[in-house]
Design a protein around this motif. Sequence first.
Motif, mmCIF file in Angstrom:
data_model
loop_
_atom_site.group_PDB
_atom_site.id
_atom_site.type_symbol
_atom_site.label_atom_id
_atom_site.label_comp_id
_atom_site.label_asym_id
_atom_site.label_seq_id
_atom_site.Cartn_x
_atom_site.Cartn_y
_atom_site.Cartn_z
ATOM 1 N N ALA A 62 32.683 -19.946 40.140
ATOM 2 C CA ALA A 62 32.889 -18.905 41.146
ATOM 3 C C ALA A 62 31.551 -18.367 41.657
ATOM 4 O O ALA A 62 31.376 -18.151 42.854
ATOM 5 C CB ALA A 62 33.748 -17.781 40.564
ATOM 6 N N HIS A 63 30.604 -18.172 40.763
ATOM 7 C CA HIS A 63 29.289 -17.666 41.146
ATOM 8 C C HIS A 63 28.561 -18.652 42.058
ATOM 9 O O HIS A 63 28.000 -18.270 43.075
ATOM 10 C CB HIS A 63 28.456 -17.367 39.896
ATOM 11 C CG HIS A 63 27.029 -17.051 40.198
ATOM 12 N ND1 HIS A 63 26.645 -15.899 40.837
ATOM 13 C CD2 HIS A 63 25.883 -17.742 39.948
ATOM 14 C CE1 HIS A 63 25.325 -15.893 40.968
ATOM 15 N NE2 HIS A 63 24.848 -16.999 40.430
ATOM 16 N N GLN A 65 29.812 -21.148 43.872
ATOM 17 C CA GLN A 65 30.518 -21.461 45.106
ATOM 18 C C GLN A 65 30.487 -20.311 46.112
ATOM 19 O O GLN A 65 30.811 -20.500 47.263
ATOM 20 C CB GLN A 65 31.946 -21.873 44.812
ATOM 21 C CG GLN A 65 32.014 -23.210 44.091
ATOM 22 C CD GLN A 65 33.409 -23.591 43.664
ATOM 23 O OE1 GLN A 65 34.325 -22.782 43.661
ATOM 24 N NE2 GLN A 65 33.563 -24.850 43.285
ATOM 25 N N ASN A 66 30.127 -19.124 45.681
ATOM 26 C CA ASN A 66 30.078 -17.972 46.614
ATOM 27 C C ASN A 66 28.727 -17.772 47.189
ATOM 28 O O ASN A 66 27.746 -18.171 46.942
ATOM 29 C CB ASN A 66 30.534 -16.698 45.910
ATOM 30 C CG ASN A 66 32.032 -16.729 45.647
ATOM 31 O OD1 ASN A 66 32.776 -17.285 46.425
ATOM 32 N ND2 ASN A 66 32.438 -16.136 44.557
#
Length: 66
Positions: A62-63, A65-66
């Motif tokens: 998540a980190h 990909q953001n």
Amino acid sequence: MAKPMTQDVRPSAEDADKHLAFAEAALAPAGHEVTDPVLRDLLERKARGEISAEEALAAARAHIQN
């Protein structure tokens, strides 16, 4: 389907340090190191047994990909 590994007891501070040292040593021969503060925190939390590997990987993805 494979059963996820679980850890009932958190590792000692000494064992957590050993886990971190092992991870760093595994990356070093290829010239890699974890420098991103968020990923470093996840690695340390996993080593201390605060989060599972699955949780660490999900948060890392998540980190990134953001």
